[in-house]
Design an enzyme around this catalytic site. Sequence first.
Site, PDB file in Angstrom:
ATOM      1  N   HIS A  16       0.871  -1.180   0.000  1.00  0.00           N
ATOM      2  CA  HIS A  16       0.000   0.000   0.000  1.00  0.00           C
ATOM      3  C   HIS A  16       0.902   1.222   0.000  1.00  0.00           C
ATOM      4  O   HIS A  16       1.454   1.590   1.030  1.00  0.00           O
ATOM      5  CB  HIS A  16      -0.913  -0.002   1.220  1.00  0.00           C
ATOM      6  CG  HIS A  16      -1.832  -1.174   1.246  1.00  0.00           C
ATOM      7  ND1 HIS A  16      -3.070  -1.160   0.631  1.00  0.00           N
ATOM      8  CD2 HIS A  16      -1.671  -2.424   1.753  1.00  0.00           C
ATOM      9  CE1 HIS A  16      -3.631  -2.340   0.778  1.00  0.00           C
ATOM     10  NE2 HIS A  16      -2.814  -3.132   1.449  1.00  0.00           N
ATOM     11  N   ASN A  42      -6.566   0.461  -3.046  1.00  0.00           N
ATOM     12  CA  ASN A  42      -7.583   1.022  -2.123  1.00  0.00           C
ATOM     13  C   ASN A  42      -7.249   2.454  -1.714  1.00  0.00           C
ATOM     14  O   ASN A  42      -7.047   2.769  -0.545  1.00  0.00           O
ATOM     15  CB  ASN A  42      -7.784   0.125  -0.891  1.00  0.00           C
ATOM     16  CG  ASN A  42      -6.517  -0.103  -0.104  1.00  0.00           C
ATOM     17  OD1 ASN A  42      -5.415  -0.017  -0.653  1.00  0.00           O
ATOM     18  ND2 ASN A  42      -6.648  -0.380   1.180  1.00  0.00           N
ATOM     19  N   LYS A 110      -8.050  -6.727  -7.526  1.00  0.00           N
ATOM     20  CA  LYS A 110      -8.032  -7.023  -6.086  1.00  0.00           C
ATOM     21  C   LYS A 110      -9.460  -7.145  -5.563  1.00  0.00           C
ATOM     22  O   LYS A 110     -10.251  -6.209  -5.675  1.00  0.00           O
ATOM     23  CB  LYS A 110      -7.290  -5.895  -5.352  1.00  0.00           C
ATOM     24  CG  LYS A 110      -7.221  -6.054  -3.841  1.00  0.00           C
ATOM     25  CD  LYS A 110      -6.229  -7.120  -3.417  1.00  0.00           C
ATOM     26  CE  LYS A 110      -6.295  -7.395  -1.917  1.00  0.00           C
ATOM     27  NZ  LYS A 110      -5.661  -6.374  -1.099  1.00  0.00           N
ATOM     28  N   HIS A 149      -8.281 -10.539  -0.741  1.00  0.00           N
ATOM     29  CA  HIS A 149      -8.212 -10.371   0.714  1.00  0.00           C
ATOM     30  C   HIS A 149      -9.190 -11.411   1.263  1.00  0.00           C
ATOM     31  O   HIS A 149     -10.395 -11.165   1.335  1.00  0.00           O
ATOM     32  CB  HIS A 149      -8.608  -8.954   1.124  1.00  0.00           C
ATOM     33  CG  HIS A 149      -8.520  -8.719   2.604  1.00  0.00           C
ATOM     34  ND1 HIS A 149      -7.634  -7.842   3.180  1.00  0.00           N
ATOM     35  CD2 HIS A 149      -9.173  -9.296   3.639  1.00  0.00           C
ATOM     36  CE1 HIS A 149      -7.762  -7.874   4.497  1.00  0.00           C
ATOM     37  NE2 HIS A 149      -8.702  -8.750   4.806  1.00  0.00           N
ATOM     38  N   HIS A 184      -1.681 -12.091   1.995  1.00  0.00           N
ATOM     39  CA  HIS A 184      -1.297 -12.126   3.407  1.00  0.00           C
ATOM     40  C   HIS A 184      -1.900 -13.321   4.145  1.00  0.00           C
ATOM     41  O   HIS A 184      -2.631 -13.150   5.121  1.00  0.00           O
ATOM     42  CB  HIS A 184      -1.631 -10.801   4.120  1.00  0.00           C
ATOM     43  CG  HIS A 184      -2.916 -10.140   3.687  1.00  0.00           C
ATOM     44  ND1 HIS A 184      -4.137 -10.778   3.758  1.00  0.00           N
ATOM     45  CD2 HIS A 184      -3.164  -8.915   3.164  1.00  0.00           C
ATOM     46  CE1 HIS A 184      -5.067  -9.973   3.301  1.00  0.00           C
ATOM     47  NE2 HIS A 184      -4.503  -8.828   2.931  1.00  0.00           N
ATOM     48  N   ASP A 257       2.388  -6.189   2.408  1.00  0.00           N
ATOM     49  CA  ASP A 257       1.164  -5.540   2.921  1.00  0.00           C
ATOM     50  C   ASP A 257       1.536  -4.322   3.774  1.00  0.00           C
ATOM     51  O   ASP A 257       0.809  -3.961   4.703  1.00  0.00           O
ATOM     52  CB  ASP A 257       0.280  -6.522   3.709  1.00  0.00           C
ATOM     53  CG  ASP A 257      -1.142  -5.983   3.895  1.00  0.00           C
ATOM     54  OD1 ASP A 257      -1.527  -5.061   3.164  1.00  0.00           O
ATOM     55  OD2 ASP A 257      -1.848  -6.487   4.793  1.00  0.00           O
ATOM     56  N   HIS A 261      -0.117   4.255   8.421  1.00  0.00           N
ATOM     57  CA  HIS A 261      -1.049   5.259   8.950  1.00  0.00           C
ATOM     58  C   HIS A 261      -0.189   6.134   9.853  1.00  0.00           C
ATOM     59  O   HIS A 261       0.734   5.628  10.492  1.00  0.00           O
ATOM     60  CB  HIS A 261      -2.137   4.628   9.817  1.00  0.00           C
ATOM     61  CG  HIS A 261      -3.076   3.744   9.088  1.00  0.00           C
ATOM     62  ND1 HIS A 261      -4.127   4.211   8.327  1.00  0.00           N
ATOM     63  CD2 HIS A 261      -3.135   2.393   9.007  1.00  0.00           C
ATOM     64  CE1 HIS A 261      -4.791   3.189   7.809  1.00  0.00           C
ATOM     65  NE2 HIS A 261      -4.208   2.072   8.201  1.00  0.00           N
ATOM     66  N   ALA A 272      -6.074  -0.230  11.134  1.00  0.00           N
ATOM     67  CA  ALA A 272      -5.385  -1.490  10.807  1.00  0.00           C
ATOM     68  C   ALA A 272      -4.336  -1.259   9.733  1.00  0.00           C
ATOM     69  O   ALA A 272      -4.608  -0.624   8.710  1.00  0.00           O
ATOM     70  CB  ALA A 272      -6.403  -2.519  10.322  1.00  0.00           C
TER      71      ALA A 272
HETATM   72 ZN   LIG Z   1      -3.217  -5.118   1.952  1.00  0.00          ZN
END
Ligand SMILES: [Zn+2]
Length: 351
Positions: A16, A42, A110, A149, A184, A257, A261, A272
């Site tokens: 990400h 995302n 995805k 996911h 993941h 992954d 943040h 998360a």
């Molecule tokens: Zn991810």
Amino acid sequence: MTDRIQILKPNDFHMHLRQEEVLIHTAPWAAHWFHYVLAMPNLIPPIRDAHDASDYAFHIFEVVHDHMKASRVEPRIDRTRFETLTSVMLTPETTAKMLSSTNHRVTAVKLYPRGATTNSDHGISISEIARKHELFDFMQEHGFVLCIHAEDPDAPVLQREQRFLPIVYELVRAFPRLKIVIEHVSTAEGVAFVLDMPVTVGATITAHHLLLTLDDLLGSTLDPHSFCKPVVKTEADRQKLLEAAFAGHPKFFFGSDSAPHRTEQKQQKGSAGIFSAPTAVPLMLDLFHRSGVLEMFDRFMSTNGADFYDLPHNEEYLTFERKELPPGTYRVPGYEVLQADLPLPWSLLTT
Ligand SMILES: [Zn+2]
């Protein structure tokens, strides 16, 4: 005693990179450590089609390029051979036409079950998956990879992965040539499932699922910086992930992954995601070296994923020397980086 280790430049098949000011922090680390990076879609708004994906890849390239021009800024990027692979988010509106444009073809689609993780509100519900069969058929005919996911957001937190596996099984049966990646993978059951499936099914494993368990997250005081989705699991699960990575099995490959943040967001809201891009490669090198399986490092970190995605093997090498890096070498202001405050026994030799 080995004093130097040479590795193939790794690939990261799940990162990400985020956008705007966060991208300024993530993209240079991506280019520093990796050759191919599969960028997750995302964003806000999400990457929906090949046009969005092309713009995003170009923006990442610009950020990396600007970083390289600003000399003596860490991390150093010596080689420009960094390539962003793109993905689009599977939404109820996604069609086959959206996967390519005149100048860009995405690598992967995805699938986020809606509500499963950060910014997954545009994903699809489990009941909507059956309505995408035409798209999956197109994908298997044209070599697009479906990244999943694999968590059922309505299941109890520790059973979310197991509960999603039957849905993957149905897809494998219906689309025997569609390449599917369980992203993941985090449980012993997930690893066993991937091993049972045909060669079209692979899985990424993160650094944090190889290093952390529930005890790191909640064994003493609650540690929001060890919180991600899927949540880190038990020691028994971790051992199965280590076995899969250390065996060099072609179905398992690295996908960090890495998902930053800001520190206050983690502390106040418990968002998360674990930011591992700056430290993942030296941490994995240390893990494989300590475990006596260094000969499997390049497979897990570089070639298994390239083979799964039909990409050429990287030709660049990174050389490390046994020299302890002081804690905090890979700290990023404003963000908590995975295990950045531990000493790292290997440091990258820059040429
Ligand atoms: Zn991810």
